[in-house]
Scaffold this motif. Structure first.
Motif, PDB file in Angstrom:
ATOM      1  N   ALA A 142     -14.190   7.745   2.123  1.00 39.33           N
ATOM      2  CA  ALA A 142     -13.240   7.936   0.839  1.00 39.33           C
ATOM      3  C   ALA A 142     -11.910   7.856   1.108  1.00 39.33           C
ATOM      4  CB  ALA A 142     -13.451   9.186   0.149  1.00 39.33           C
ATOM      5  N   GLU A 143     -11.521   7.923   2.393  1.00 36.60           N
ATOM      6  CA  GLU A 143     -10.132   7.983   2.879  1.00 36.60           C
ATOM      7  C   GLU A 143      -9.862   6.304   2.950  1.00 36.60           C
ATOM      8  OE1 GLU A 143      -6.816   7.089   5.614  1.00 36.60           O
ATOM      9  OE2 GLU A 143      -9.015   6.748   5.925  1.00 36.60           O
ATOM     10  N   LEU A 144     -10.836   5.589   3.511  1.00 45.34           N
ATOM     11  CA  LEU A 144     -10.498   4.036   3.609  1.00 45.34           C
ATOM     12  C   LEU A 144     -10.307   3.526   2.394  1.00 45.34           C
ATOM     13  CD1 LEU A 144     -10.908   1.471   5.533  1.00 45.34           C
ATOM     14  CD2 LEU A 144     -13.501   1.804   5.101  1.00 45.34           C
ATOM     15  N   ALA A 145     -11.054   3.937   1.422  1.00 40.24           N
ATOM     16  CA  ALA A 145     -10.950   3.398   0.221  1.00 40.24           C
ATOM     17  C   ALA A 145      -9.625   3.658  -0.596  1.00 40.24           C
ATOM     18  CB  ALA A 145     -12.195   3.800  -0.776  1.00 40.24           C
ATOM     19  N   ALA A 146      -9.154   5.023  -0.289  1.00 37.15           N
ATOM     20  CA  ALA A 146      -7.936   5.141  -0.884  1.00 37.15           C
ATOM     21  C   ALA A 146      -6.865   4.388  -0.285  1.00 37.15           C
ATOM     22  CB  ALA A 146      -7.720   6.856  -0.602  1.00 37.15           C
ATOM     23  N   ARG A 147      -6.836   4.286   1.196  1.00 38.57           N
ATOM     24  CA  ARG A 147      -5.947   3.399   1.808  1.00 38.57           C
ATOM     25  C   ARG A 147      -5.882   1.866   1.527  1.00 38.57           C
ATOM     26  NH1 ARG A 147      -6.937   2.097   7.051  1.00 38.57           N
ATOM     27  NH2 ARG A 147      -8.553   3.736   7.229  1.00 38.57           N
ATOM     28  N   HIS A 148      -7.059   1.460   1.019  1.00 41.99           N
ATOM     29  CA  HIS A 148      -6.910   0.096   0.408  1.00 41.99           C
ATOM     30  C   HIS A 148      -6.855  -0.216  -0.842  1.00 41.99           C
ATOM     31  CE1 HIS A 148      -7.515  -1.769   4.372  1.00 41.99           C
ATOM     32  NE2 HIS A 148      -7.943  -0.807   4.684  1.00 41.99           N
ATOM     33  N   GLY A 149      -6.684   1.007  -1.710  1.00 46.34           N
ATOM     34  CA  GLY A 149      -6.900   0.846  -2.834  1.00 46.34           C
ATOM     35  C   GLY A 149      -8.109   0.377  -3.613  1.00 46.34           C
ATOM     36  N   LEU A 150      -9.344   0.908  -3.138  1.00 46.67           N
ATOM     37  CA  LEU A 150     -10.444   0.345  -3.704  1.00 46.67           C
ATOM     38  C   LEU A 150     -11.098   1.661  -4.532  1.00 46.67           C
ATOM     39  CD1 LEU A 150     -11.867  -1.249  -0.447  1.00 46.67           C
ATOM     40  CD2 LEU A 150     -10.783  -2.372  -2.098  1.00 46.67           C
ATOM     41  N   ASP A 151     -11.964   1.137  -5.258  1.00 44.61           N
ATOM     42  CA  ASP A 151     -13.060   2.305  -6.057  1.00 44.61           C
ATOM     43  C   ASP A 151     -13.917   2.681  -5.074  1.00 44.61           C
ATOM     44  OD1 ASP A 151     -12.054   2.119  -8.817  1.00 44.61           O
ATOM     45  OD2 ASP A 151     -12.930   0.028  -8.938  1.00 44.61           O
ATOM     46  N   PHE A 152     -14.049   4.036  -5.017  1.00 45.17           N
ATOM     47  CA  PHE A 152     -15.096   4.643  -4.272  1.00 45.17           C
ATOM     48  C   PHE A 152     -15.921   5.486  -5.074  1.00 45.17           C
ATOM     49  CE2 PHE A 152     -16.416   8.437  -1.660  1.00 45.17           C
ATOM     50  CZ  PHE A 152     -17.411   7.875  -0.952  1.00 45.17           C
ATOM     51  N   ILE A 153     -17.273   5.315  -5.150  1.00 44.15           N
ATOM     52  CA  ILE A 153     -18.201   6.068  -6.057  1.00 44.15           C
ATOM     53  C   ILE A 153     -18.995   6.967  -5.031  1.00 44.15           C
ATOM     54  CG2 ILE A 153     -20.164   5.941  -7.606  1.00 44.15           C
ATOM     55  CD1 ILE A 153     -17.682   4.153  -8.387  1.00 44.15           C
TER      56      ILE A 153
END
Length: 250
Positions: A142-153
């Motif tokens: 989740a942190e990685l997705a937020a850092r790269h601006g990705l959708d995380f389900i």
């Protein structure tokens, strides 16, 4: 839209078997849902293979996904569940592998969507360890997705899907209802409002000692034997859709 799913048994669709014996799964349902939302067919490939560790998912499968012609417009990635079931799991390495996939997709101009798998730990041997590891991997992803601006389900944190009614007899893989719920969560997360699939909330009875013994004999012991022999349930298998197939609205 051209959509590719990469991953392990969760993404392959194990547990959602059709009458002819083939597996469907949430990714197939998402492809059909995207076709409905877009008002036309979606080109779809599913490169997931049961038993795969994260490294071959983000190397072999991602290599294949990015070599498809024309290039995918979206890839979903889930992995790490099989790694979590092995001793000495290195969380930092799993995060680094995932981040490498993130960078490769960004460089290729392909939208990457990250998913965590459902949490089966309540009914598994050593379930507390599995939940602790799964929670840590989910938080890091989740942190990685937020850092790269990705959708995380975040399916792992979905409390509803932890109920027994969403799981196959092996207690490790989702059943058809579970895959339907994941598909609804993914479509909603992608911006296509979808009511989350919910099954009858009827209470589940206690398991007998005989039923527990049968479970260990049919599922746990064969899994241990494969680990001792260095084997995987996916050995010798190929992905179900290795090239583009058109998917109509479901």
């Amino acid at each position: 839209m051209r959509y590719v799913a990469i991953g392990d048994s969760f993404t392959e669709g194990l547990g959602d078997e059709l009458p002819d014996g083939t597996v469907r799964g949430w990714a197939d349902l998402v492809a059909a849902g995207l076709a409905a939302a877009n008002g036309g067919p979606v080109q779809y490939a599913n490169l997931a293979i049961r038993g795969r560790l994260l490294e071959p998912i983000v190397t072999d499968q991602l290599d294949r996904a990015l070599s498809l012609s024309p290039l995918p417009t979206m890839i979903t990635l889930n992995g790490g569940g099989n790694d979590m079931m092995r001793a000495g799991t290195d969380l930092g390495r799993l995060v680094a592998l995932t981040e490498g996939a993130v960078r490769r997709c960004a460089d290729a101009g392909v939208r990457l969507v990250l998913l965590s798998g459902g949490d089966p730990s309540a009914r598994l041997p050593f379930g507390a360890t599995m939940r602790r590891r799964g929670s840590a991997l989910t938080a890091a992803t989740a942190e990685l997705a937020a850092r790269h601006g990705l959708d995380f389900i975040d399916v792992f944190s979905d409390v509803e899907i932890r109920r027994e009614q969403y799981w196959s007899p092996d207690r490790l893989h989702l059943n058809s209802a579970g895959h339907r719920r994941v598909a609804s969560l993914v479509l909603d997360g992608l911006g296509h409002p979808t009511e989350a699939h919910v099954v009858d909330p009827a209470p589940v009875g206690r398991r007998s000692l005989l039923a527990e013994a049968r479970y260990y004999r049919e599922f746990v012991v064969p899994w241990v034997h494969r680990r001792l022999r260095g084997r995987s349930s996916g050995d010798g298998r190929t992905a179900k859709y290795v090239d583009w197939v058109p998917v109509q609205a479901g």
